[in-house]
Design an enzyme around this catalytic site. Structure first.
Site, PDB file in Angstrom:
ATOM      1  N   GLY A 101     -16.277  66.204  -7.125  1.00 44.45           N
ATOM      2  CA  GLY A 101     -16.801  65.069  -7.879  1.00 44.45           C
ATOM      3  C   GLY A 101     -15.671  64.348  -8.597  1.00 44.45           C
ATOM      4  O   GLY A 101     -14.515  64.790  -8.571  1.00 44.45           O
ATOM      5  N   ALA A 129      -9.856  69.470  -8.095  1.00 39.64           N
ATOM      6  CA  ALA A 129      -9.041  68.414  -7.476  1.00 39.64           C
ATOM      7  C   ALA A 129      -7.793  68.144  -8.324  1.00 39.64           C
ATOM      8  O   ALA A 129      -6.679  68.027  -7.788  1.00 39.64           O
ATOM      9  CB  ALA A 129      -9.878  67.142  -7.308  1.00 39.64           C
ATOM     10  N   GLN A 164     -14.889  64.146 -11.636  1.00 43.95           N
ATOM     11  CA  GLN A 164     -14.232  64.924 -12.693  1.00 43.95           C
ATOM     12  C   GLN A 164     -13.923  66.346 -12.248  1.00 43.95           C
ATOM     13  O   GLN A 164     -13.886  67.277 -13.067  1.00 43.95           O
ATOM     14  CB  GLN A 164     -15.102  64.922 -13.964  1.00 43.95           C
ATOM     15  CG  GLN A 164     -15.096  63.581 -14.696  1.00 43.95           C
ATOM     16  CD  GLN A 164     -13.716  63.214 -15.237  1.00 43.95           C
ATOM     17  OE1 GLN A 164     -12.904  64.077 -15.570  1.00 43.95           O
ATOM     18  NE2 GLN A 164     -13.437  61.926 -15.318  1.00 43.95           N
ATOM     19  N   SER A 165     -13.692  66.534 -10.974  1.00 48.14           N
ATOM     20  CA  SER A 165     -13.389  67.866 -10.443  1.00 48.14           C
ATOM     21  C   SER A 165     -12.125  68.448 -11.076  1.00 48.14           C
ATOM     22  O   SER A 165     -11.040  67.877 -10.945  1.00 48.14           O
ATOM     23  CB  SER A 165     -13.207  67.760  -8.931  1.00 48.14           C
ATOM     24  OG  SER A 165     -12.607  68.934  -8.417  1.00 48.14           O
ATOM     25  N   ASN A 166     -12.281  69.593 -11.735  1.00 48.53           N
ATOM     26  CA  ASN A 166     -11.108  70.312 -12.245  1.00 48.53           C
ATOM     27  C   ASN A 166     -10.265  70.828 -11.079  1.00 48.53           C
ATOM     28  O   ASN A 166      -9.038  70.874 -11.150  1.00 48.53           O
ATOM     29  CB  ASN A 166     -11.549  71.523 -13.087  1.00 48.53           C
ATOM     30  CG  ASN A 166     -12.409  71.114 -14.261  1.00 48.53           C
ATOM     31  OD1 ASN A 166     -12.020  70.288 -15.067  1.00 48.53           O
ATOM     32  ND2 ASN A 166     -13.602  71.698 -14.356  1.00 48.53           N
TER      33      ASN A 166
END
Ligand SMILES: *Cc1c(COP(=O)(O)O)cnc(C)c1O
Length: 316
Positions: free
Chosen positions: A72, A78, A74-76
């Site tokens: 998503g 990524a 706000q993927s931590n």
């Protein structure tokens, strides 16, 4: 082939500390400890560092120059993939679902500071995104490596098999380990690792998404066990799952927000509203239901999430 034979890079600072939470132990009437994977040493810390040590070792071995991953907005995961790839001299390209907070806040801000290429795709289907990775990879004409959402394949899950072994080496016995389950690799690795290295420890996965984790968890456990050639008989006696998703993935829940505040006010430690707050709310609920018996030691795995904390606001 056992765990120590699988190629692994050093990206984090391990072992992460384990310490007691005296104030919340008193408040809940349990013996509560925390493992600080939020202090894993890359970016703002978090659980994805352990997975990336295995995944990016494979990428390097294959000669990859570009590393793709997804999640998503706000993927931590990524963001940490970008941080790790940069450090290793590879080029990260993040193809993220256009879902959640896409503004330059939280992990989006950190990705900007990392000088990372971010592409948003308006889709709910990860297969569209993996196809786009192949298209862009071919267009750039450089060798590339694709990491799935959350780094949650069998190889990534080995990061948490290694974490279970690390807990065993830290020398204390815990009757229960509680962790968040978002894409499944952390819980599957921890549950498999507990079977191998932590006899008598039960792992509880707090589901913060609505995927079929009753199917995903044992499948990832079996696939990870096959990679390290371990024979295990996986049954639900070894772990359990609990629904803590609330109103939806990445949408804060009232219980999760209360858990974030409790941890901050009592212990000076920050959880996040998407994963660790909801997971800790599940632990609090279990304590209130009497799921932990007198004298049992409970370990909460802090999986990080600081990046998202600054983008995903409290709802109440
Ligand atoms: C990704 C993530 C999780 C969930 O781990 P999975 O292996 O995806 O289940 C938990 N906490 C934080 C902070 C995360 O970023």
């Amino acid at each position: 082939m056992n765990l120590t034979d699988i190629p692994r890079l050093s990206l984090g600072l391990f072992p992460t500390p384990i310490h007691r939470l005296d104030n919340i132990s008193r408040e809940l009437g349990i013996d509560l400890w925390i493992k600080r994977d939020d202090l894993s040493g890359l970016g703002l810390g978090g659980n994805k560092v352990r997975k990336l040590e295995f995944l990016l070792a494979e990428a390097k071995a294959q000669g990859a120059e570009i590393v793709f991953t997804t999640g998503g907005a706000q993927s931590n995961h990524a963001m940490l993939t970008a941080a790790a790839a940069k450090r290793l001299g590879m080029t990260p390209i993040l193809i993220l679902k256009k879902r959640g907070v896409t503004a330059c806040r939280g992990n989006q801000l950190l990705e900007k500071l990392l000088g990372t290429e971010v592409i948003f795709m308006d889709t709910d289907d990860y297969s569209d995104i993996y196809a786009e990775m192949d298209r862009i990879g071919a267009e750039r004409g450089r060798p590339y490596y694709k990491i799935p959402c959350g780094g949650s394949n069998a190889l990534g899950s080995l990061g948490y098999v290694a974490c279970a072994r690390e807990i065993a080496q830290q020398g204390q016995h815990f009757d229960h380990i509680v962790c968040a389950e978002g894409s499944g690799g952390t819980m599957a690795g921890m549950a498999l690792g507990a079977m191998l290295y932590l006899p008598g420890t039960k792992v509880h996965g707090m589901m913060v998404d609505t995927d079929p984790f009753d199917e995903i968890t044992p499948r990832l456990m079996r696939e990870a066990a096959a990679l390290i050639e371990e024979e295990v008989d996986i049954t639900t006696n070894n772990y359990d799952l609990r629904d803590q998703c609330g109103p939806g993935y990445a949408i804060p829940s009232a219980e999760g927000n209360a858990a974030v505040r409790l941890m901050a006010e009592k212990e000076g430690i920050f959880l996040d509203p998407v994963y660790t707050g909801k997971a800790f709310a599940g632990l609090i609920a279990m304590a209130k239901e009497g799921a932990f018996r007198e004298g049992e030691k409970v370990l909460f795995l802090h999986t990080g999430g600081a990046g998202g904390l600054f983008a995903i606001a409290e709802e109440d």
